[in-house]
Design a protein around this motif. Structure first.
Motif, PDB file in Angstrom:
ATOM      1  N   UNK A 285       0.873  -1.178   0.000  1.00  0.00           N
ATOM      2  CA  UNK A 285       0.000   0.000   0.000  1.00  0.00           C
ATOM      3  C   UNK A 285       0.909   1.226   0.000  1.00  0.00           C
ATOM      4  N   UNK A 286       0.379   2.412  -0.288  1.00  0.00           N
ATOM      5  CA  UNK A 286       1.218   3.615  -0.311  1.00  0.00           C
ATOM      6  C   UNK A 286       1.928   3.862   1.015  1.00  0.00           C
ATOM      7  N   UNK A 287       3.041   4.579   0.955  1.00  0.00           N
ATOM      8  CA  UNK A 287       3.852   4.831   2.137  1.00  0.00           C
ATOM      9  C   UNK A 287       3.160   5.641   3.211  1.00  0.00           C
ATOM     10  N   UNK A 288       2.159   6.446   2.858  1.00  0.00           N
ATOM     11  CA  UNK A 288       1.470   7.239   3.880  1.00  0.00           C
ATOM     12  C   UNK A 288       0.386   6.447   4.610  1.00  0.00           C
ATOM     13  N   UNK A 289       0.122   5.224   4.183  1.00  0.00           N
ATOM     14  CA  UNK A 289      -0.864   4.376   4.867  1.00  0.00           C
ATOM     15  C   UNK A 289      -0.258   3.842   6.163  1.00  0.00           C
TER      16      UNK A 289
ATOM     17  N   UNK B   2       1.026   1.221   9.043  1.00  0.00           N
ATOM     18  CA  UNK B   2       1.831   0.002   8.869  1.00  0.00           C
ATOM     19  C   UNK B   2       0.992  -1.250   8.642  1.00  0.00           C
ATOM     20  N   UNK B   3      -0.103  -1.499   9.382  1.00  0.00           N
ATOM     21  CA  UNK B   3      -0.884  -2.716   9.107  1.00  0.00           C
ATOM     22  C   UNK B   3      -1.461  -2.756   7.696  1.00  0.00           C
ATOM     23  N   UNK B   4      -1.835  -1.611   7.167  1.00  0.00           N
ATOM     24  CA  UNK B   4      -2.384  -1.579   5.818  1.00  0.00           C
ATOM     25  C   UNK B   4      -1.289  -1.870   4.794  1.00  0.00           C
ATOM     26  N   UNK B   5      -0.088  -1.369   5.031  1.00  0.00           N
ATOM     27  CA  UNK B   5       1.016  -1.602   4.098  1.00  0.00           C
ATOM     28  C   UNK B   5       1.427  -3.065   4.052  1.00  0.00           C
ATOM     29  N   UNK B   6       1.222  -3.801   5.118  1.00  0.00           N
ATOM     30  CA  UNK B   6       1.656  -5.196   5.192  1.00  0.00           C
ATOM     31  C   UNK B   6       0.476  -6.164   5.220  1.00  0.00           C
ATOM     32  N   UNK B   7      -0.630  -5.833   4.597  1.00  0.00           N
ATOM     33  CA  UNK B   7      -1.821  -6.664   4.681  1.00  0.00           C
ATOM     34  C   UNK B   7      -1.616  -8.088   4.156  1.00  0.00           C
ATOM     35  N   UNK B   8      -0.817  -8.359   3.118  1.00  0.00           N
ATOM     36  CA  UNK B   8      -0.660  -9.760   2.706  1.00  0.00           C
ATOM     37  C   UNK B   8      -0.019 -10.626   3.797  1.00  0.00           C
ATOM     38  N   UNK B   9       1.012 -10.106   4.427  1.00  0.00           N
ATOM     39  CA  UNK B   9       1.669 -10.858   5.502  1.00  0.00           C
ATOM     40  C   UNK B   9       0.730 -11.022   6.690  1.00  0.00           C
ATOM     41  N   UNK B  10       0.012  -9.969   7.042  1.00  0.00           N
ATOM     42  CA  UNK B  10      -0.902 -10.048   8.179  1.00  0.00           C
ATOM     43  C   UNK B  10      -2.062 -11.008   7.912  1.00  0.00           C
ATOM     44  N   UNK B  11      -2.472 -11.135   6.666  1.00  0.00           N
ATOM     45  CA  UNK B  11      -3.515 -12.110   6.320  1.00  0.00           C
ATOM     46  C   UNK B  11      -3.030 -13.530   6.583  1.00  0.00           C
TER      47      UNK B  11
END
Length: 186
Positions: free
Chosen positions: A77-81, A83-92
């Motif tokens: 996801x964009x850098x201004x999002x 941290x959880x949104x930027x790493x959503x594939x790993x968190x899934x």
């Protein structure tokens, strides 16, 4: 007379480090007397220098200065999002794996072990699919895309298969596995 007497007597004066580099010897090898056999051998193996001051060989440098980022290792996801949104594939994948571990750990119902293990295997298979479909997947990218897909896919499929054939009362019946187990137990 002083400099001439040193040349006549065979004693060398210390050469400056630049002269040592031109002669192909390490600066420590320059000193009084004739160079040692090791220094002479090192001088014979010295590689010519390229214009940039690096040895003109095809060997990579002895020290790694940087590590290549895995293919697809950018933010999902964009850098201004956040941290959880930027790493959503790993968190899934981690969330599904954590849910499977909770199901196995609590053992709340009869097939909790099988269901939880299936959930862990499906999480790894989901990671393989995400790695294939998405470009940037954040920290889910560990190595190249191909290596990650194969690793996640094989491990996920193996865990799912083992969960399906687990005893007692397997959900998947593979006759060759029963024969192999009976052969080894005898």
């Amino acid at each position: 007379m002083g400099a001439e007497s040193n040349e006549v007597s065979g004693a060398d004066t210390p050469a400056p480090p630049a002269a040592a580099r031109e002669a192909g010897r390490p600066p420590a090898a320059v000193g009084r007397g004739a160079p040692s056999a090791e220094a002479a051998d090192a001088a014979g193996r010295a590689e010519p220098e390229a214009p940039g001051g690096h040895p003109a060989s095809r060997r990579p440098p002895a020290v790694t200065r940087d590590t290549a980022r895995p293919e697809g290792g950018g933010r999902a996801a964009p850098g201004d999002a956040p941290a959880p949104v930027r790493q959503w594939p790993l968190l899934t994948v981690l969330g599904m794996t954590g849910a499977g571990l909770v199901v196995v750990g609590t053992d709340a119902f009869a097939d909790a072990f099988r269901i939880g293990t299936l959930l862990i295997g499906v999480a790894l298979l989901t990671g393989a699919v995400l790695r294939r479909v998405l470009g940037p997947v954040g920290m889910l990218a560990v190595r190249s895309r191909f290596t990650d897909m194969i690793t996640y896919g094989v491990l996920g499929a193996a865990i799912v298969l083992l969960a399906l054939v687990a005893q007692p009362d397997p959900w998947l019946d593979i006759p060759i596995l029963e024969d192999a187990v009976q052969f080894t137990v005898r």
